[in-house]
Design a protein around this motif. Structure first.
Motif, mmCIF file in Angstrom:
data_model
loop_
_atom_site.group_PDB
_atom_site.id
_atom_site.type_symbol
_atom_site.label_atom_id
_atom_site.label_comp_id
_atom_site.label_asym_id
_atom_site.label_seq_id
_atom_site.Cartn_x
_atom_site.Cartn_y
_atom_site.Cartn_z
ATOM 1 N N GLN A 3 0.854 -1.186 0.000
ATOM 2 C CA GLN A 3 0.000 0.000 0.000
ATOM 3 C C GLN A 3 0.890 1.236 0.000
ATOM 4 O O GLN A 3 2.039 1.176 0.447
ATOM 5 N N THR A 5 0.833 3.605 2.036
ATOM 6 C CA THR A 5 1.266 3.875 3.405
ATOM 7 C C THR A 5 2.487 3.033 3.771
ATOM 8 O O THR A 5 3.335 3.485 4.541
ATOM 9 N N VAL A 21 1.443 6.330 11.456
ATOM 10 C CA VAL A 21 0.405 6.378 10.430
ATOM 11 C C VAL A 21 -0.846 5.747 11.006
ATOM 12 O O VAL A 21 -0.810 4.624 11.508
ATOM 13 N N ARG A 22 -1.947 6.508 10.930
ATOM 14 C CA ARG A 22 -3.216 6.033 11.493
ATOM 15 C C ARG A 22 -4.349 6.157 10.481
ATOM 16 O O ARG A 22 -4.392 7.115 9.714
ATOM 17 N N GLU A 23 -5.263 5.188 10.542
ATOM 18 C CA GLU A 23 -6.497 5.317 9.767
ATOM 19 C C GLU A 23 -7.347 6.380 10.429
ATOM 20 O O GLU A 23 -7.312 6.559 11.648
ATOM 21 N N ARG A 24 -8.119 7.111 9.603
ATOM 22 C CA ARG A 24 -9.006 8.131 10.149
ATOM 23 C C ARG A 24 -10.250 8.235 9.281
ATOM 24 O O ARG A 24 -10.217 7.938 8.093
ATOM 25 N N THR A 100 -3.343 13.157 -0.698
ATOM 26 C CA THR A 100 -2.593 12.160 0.079
ATOM 27 C C THR A 100 -1.098 12.447 0.043
ATOM 28 O O THR A 100 -0.317 11.735 0.653
ATOM 29 N N ALA A 127 -0.623 10.731 4.302
ATOM 30 C CA ALA A 127 0.162 9.522 4.539
ATOM 31 C C ALA A 127 0.244 8.646 3.293
ATOM 32 O O ALA A 127 0.493 7.457 3.386
ATOM 33 N N GLY A 131 -7.850 8.361 3.723
ATOM 34 C CA GLY A 131 -8.305 7.735 4.956
ATOM 35 C C GLY A 131 -7.198 7.463 5.954
ATOM 36 O O GLY A 131 -7.397 6.713 6.905
ATOM 37 N N HIS A 132 -6.022 8.058 5.738
ATOM 38 C CA HIS A 132 -4.888 7.880 6.652
ATOM 39 C C HIS A 132 -4.231 9.224 6.935
ATOM 40 O O HIS A 132 -4.191 10.092 6.060
ATOM 41 N N SER A 133 -3.716 9.375 8.131
ATOM 42 C CA SER A 133 -2.924 10.545 8.503
ATOM 43 C C SER A 133 -1.604 10.080 9.081
ATOM 44 O O SER A 133 -1.522 9.012 9.687
ATOM 45 N N LEU A 134 -0.595 10.901 8.889
ATOM 46 C CA LEU A 134 0.744 10.628 9.400
ATOM 47 C C LEU A 134 1.065 11.675 10.451
ATOM 48 O O LEU A 134 0.825 12.863 10.233
#
Length: 160
Positions: A3, A5, A21-24, A100, A127, A131-134
């Motif tokens: 992926q 990420t 790195v987190r899903e959000r 992204t 990230a 749907g992801h943030s770093l």
């Protein structure tokens, strides 16, 4: 299949950069995104890929509550023409879709220009995937990539 990420996480590891790195969930606004992440809008950093006249690029890291200042950025970079590329060119230049984009793990290590207001803060940014943030320490990111720190932002002017 890897992926985007995964590419970000591996690139950070190779530079000794500690990232989270987190899903959000999706957010409808900067304020909503900040609230979901438990941050202030200024702590969410926009990574803008900027095209030079010679078809090379750079990254500009701008706090979410500010806008890029084209005159300031042109002066720091030492050029008289910069612009935002089309989404297709941005993807080709970085390997990431608009929304992204992050300099970490970009398909090319373009120079990074970080707004001076992010220094000394823990920040959130793209990230590499929707749907992801770093989350990263801004000073560590600046050091790991040899980023140029300067005043390159301005207040967002409201359009009425």
């Amino acid at each position: 299949m890897t992926q985007p990420t995964d590419r970000v996480i591996e690139a950070a590891r190779l530079r000794g950069l500690d990232v989270d790195v987190r899903e959000r969930p999706q957010a409808g606004s900067l304020e909503e995104a900040a609230a979901l992440l438990g941050l202030q809008p200024a702590d969410i950093i926009k990574t803008l890929v900027v095209k030079r006249a010679d078809d090379t690029y750079l990254f500009a890291l701008i706090p979410g509550d500010k806008a890029i200042s084209w005159p300031k950025l042109r002066a720091v970079v030492g050029v008289n023409k910069l612009k935002l590329p089309s989404p297709e060119l941005a993807l080709a230049a970085t390997g990431y879709e608009r929304g992204t984009i992050v300099p970490i793990g970009s398909s090319t290590d373009w120079p990074i220009y970080a707004d001076e207001s992010i220094v000394g803060r823990r920040i959130a940014m793209g990230a590499g995937a929707h749907g992801h943030s770093l989350f990263v320490d801004a000073d560590a990111l600046i050091a790991a990539y040899g980023a140029t720190v300067a005043d390159i932002s301005q207040p967002i002017t409201e359009i009425r």
